[in-house]
Design a protein around this motif. Structure first.
Motif, PDB file in Angstrom:
ATOM      1  N   UNK A   1       0.817  -1.214   0.000  1.00 46.17           N
ATOM      2  CA  UNK A   1       0.000   0.000   0.000  1.00 46.17           C
ATOM      3  C   UNK A   1       0.852   1.266   0.000  1.00 46.17           C
ATOM      4  N   UNK A   2       0.204   2.349  -0.431  1.00 49.31           N
ATOM      5  CA  UNK A   2       0.842   3.662  -0.468  1.00 49.31           C
ATOM      6  C   UNK A   2       0.396   4.537   0.696  1.00 49.31           C
ATOM      7  N   UNK A   3      -0.793   4.304   1.213  1.00 46.69           N
ATOM      8  CA  UNK A   3      -1.345   5.173   2.246  1.00 46.69           C
ATOM      9  C   UNK A   3      -0.822   4.844   3.636  1.00 46.69           C
ATOM     10  N   UNK A   4      -0.828   5.855   4.506  1.00 46.76           N
ATOM     11  CA  UNK A   4      -0.464   5.648   5.902  1.00 46.76           C
ATOM     12  C   UNK A   4      -1.693   5.181   6.665  1.00 46.76           C
ATOM     13  N   UNK A   5      -1.582   4.052   7.343  1.00 52.73           N
ATOM     14  CA  UNK A   5      -2.711   3.514   8.103  1.00 52.73           C
ATOM     15  C   UNK A   5      -2.250   3.132   9.506  1.00 52.73           C
ATOM     16  N   UNK A   6      -3.204   3.057  10.393  1.00 58.71           N
ATOM     17  CA  UNK A   6      -2.943   2.614  11.763  1.00 58.71           C
ATOM     18  C   UNK A   6      -4.108   1.727  12.174  1.00 58.71           C
ATOM     19  N   UNK A   7      -3.819   0.476  12.444  1.00 58.40           N
ATOM     20  CA  UNK A   7      -4.859  -0.438  12.903  1.00 58.40           C
ATOM     21  C   UNK A   7      -4.212  -1.459  13.838  1.00 58.40           C
TER      22      UNK A   7
ATOM     23  N   UNK B   1      -4.016   6.287  -1.298  1.00 56.65           N
ATOM     24  CA  UNK B   1      -2.777   6.699  -0.648  1.00 56.65           C
ATOM     25  C   UNK B   1      -2.180   7.936  -1.295  1.00 56.65           C
ATOM     26  N   UNK B   2      -2.312   8.041  -2.623  1.00 55.43           N
ATOM     27  CA  UNK B   2      -1.792   9.208  -3.335  1.00 55.43           C
ATOM     28  C   UNK B   2      -2.505  10.481  -2.877  1.00 55.43           C
ATOM     29  N   UNK B   3      -3.819  10.404  -2.758  1.00 57.56           N
ATOM     30  CA  UNK B   3      -4.573  11.584  -2.318  1.00 57.56           C
ATOM     31  C   UNK B   3      -4.213  11.952  -0.875  1.00 57.56           C
ATOM     32  N   UNK B   4      -3.993  10.950  -0.053  1.00 59.72           N
ATOM     33  CA  UNK B   4      -3.623  11.200   1.338  1.00 59.72           C
ATOM     34  C   UNK B   4      -2.319  11.989   1.413  1.00 59.72           C
ATOM     35  N   UNK B   5      -1.320  11.579   0.613  1.00 59.14           N
ATOM     36  CA  UNK B   5      -0.033  12.275   0.608  1.00 59.14           C
ATOM     37  C   UNK B   5      -0.168  13.680   0.034  1.00 59.14           C
TER      38      UNK B   5
ATOM     39  N   UNK C   1       7.147  13.617  -0.232  1.00 55.98           N
ATOM     40  CA  UNK C   1       7.752  12.308   0.004  1.00 55.98           C
ATOM     41  C   UNK C   1       6.789  11.409   0.767  1.00 55.98           C
ATOM     42  N   UNK C   2       6.951  10.117   0.601  1.00 54.07           N
ATOM     43  CA  UNK C   2       6.114   9.162   1.317  1.00 54.07           C
ATOM     44  C   UNK C   2       6.820   7.810   1.372  1.00 54.07           C
ATOM     45  N   UNK C   3       6.253   6.907   2.141  1.00 57.36           N
ATOM     46  CA  UNK C   3       6.766   5.545   2.266  1.00 57.36           C
ATOM     47  C   UNK C   3       5.742   4.579   1.685  1.00 57.36           C
ATOM     48  N   UNK C   4       6.235   3.538   1.014  1.00 59.41           N
ATOM     49  CA  UNK C   4       5.395   2.420   0.607  1.00 59.41           C
ATOM     50  C   UNK C   4       5.520   1.327   1.670  1.00 59.41           C
TER      51      UNK C   4
END
Length: 292
Positions: A145-151, A198-202, A264-267
């Motif tokens: 995934x590209x988006x940052x998530x927390x679960x 994830x792209x929109x989130x960044x 910048x972001x993390x995959x």
């Protein structure tokens, strides 16, 4: 041991679909046989596993706690069966990937996985939200995934760096500007990825403070559709550099420099914490240089 793998399979499938008739269809069983298998399992241990809400079955607290263990046991049994049939450990994976990874990275990774481990893999491409939901429902083994998530139920492993790039058509008025100011960004017409990606989130994080003032003409789910819209002169956009390398090389699209904003972001590679670490999962994590 009084329960059977068949009973566990019925329990897990009903938990997945929350409906006996749908589970029976998936398992190629009659509805009565499916209901009987679940009833026998619950009665053997005097342990109801579902709340009955009309025609829908929803796992109760005990069912939620036992479902990951039952699924792990079924996964181990399936792996054992394959090993017995083929006389070797078989790497077999159900992968989910967000759109940029799925369209530009995943196929090459799967090819490497098949070549290196002689396994097999299926791929579901969706946005971050849908991939995460499939992981939580045990429909997938791994998510890319590209988006940052927390679960709390998911293990999220940083995998590789990426960055978004703003871009436009070579004939766009902004194409020859050395750098873009916030005023330029506000005055531009944008074509963006949809909410939940994830792209929109960044992008939203990078342009914090400007979002209410942006002129968003289109929100599209697919990167290629966004690139076509920009090539058609409808506005500017922002996507992963991974998806733009070919267009930049052929100069059909040009990058825009926005140095004062951080794109910048993390995959990430994501796996359910209670998912059985099969041979395939372990091999994929090793291939990505991630600890199992």
């Amino acid at each position: 041991m009084h329960f059977t793998l068949r009973q566990l399979h019925v329990f897990v499938t009903i938990a997945q679909h929350q409906n006996v008739s749908r589970a029976a269809e998936v398992l190629a069983m009659s509805q009565s046989a499916c209901s009987s298998a679940l009833k026998d399992l619950e009665q053997q241990y005097d342990a109801p596993l579902f709340e009955r809400i009309g025609k829908r079955l929803q796992t109760n607290e005990l069912g939620q706690r036992l479902r990951p263990m039952a699924k792990a046991l079924l996964d181990q049994a399936a792996e054992l069966e394959l090993a017995l049939k083929q006389h070797k450990e078989v790497a077999q994976l159900k992968l989910g990937a967000t759109l940029t990874i799925g369209n530009y990275l995943a196929v090459e990774l799967i090819q490497k996985f098949i070549t290196q481990y002689h396994g097999s893999a299926t791929l579901k491409v969706a946005n971050t939200h849908d991939v995460v939901e499939s992981l939580l429902n045990f429909d997938l083994d791994l998510g890319l995934i590209e988006g940052e998530i927390h679960h709390p139920d998911l293990q999220i492993l940083p995998w590789q760096n990426d960055e978004l790039v703003c871009f436009c058509h070579p004939d766009h008025p902004l194409a020859n500007k050395e750098t873009l100011s916030d005023k330029d960004l506000i005055n531009a017409t944008w074509i963006l990825r949809e909410e939940g990606s994830g792209t929109r989130q960044t992008f939203d994080r990078a342009l914090h403070g400007l979002l209410p003032d942006l002129n968003v003409l289109l929100e599209l789910q697919h990167t290629e559709a966004i690139k076509r819209a920009v090539k058609g002169g409808l506005g500017i956009a922002c996507l992963s550099r991974i998806s733009l390398e070919e267009a930049f090389a052929h100069k059909t699209l040009v990058p825009l420099n926005v140095p004062h904003r951080d794109f910048s972001r993390m995959l990430y590679v994501v796996v359910h914490k209670q998912k059985y670490r099969s041979t395939g999962i372990t091999q994929w994590l090793n291939m990505c240089n991630l600890a199992p």
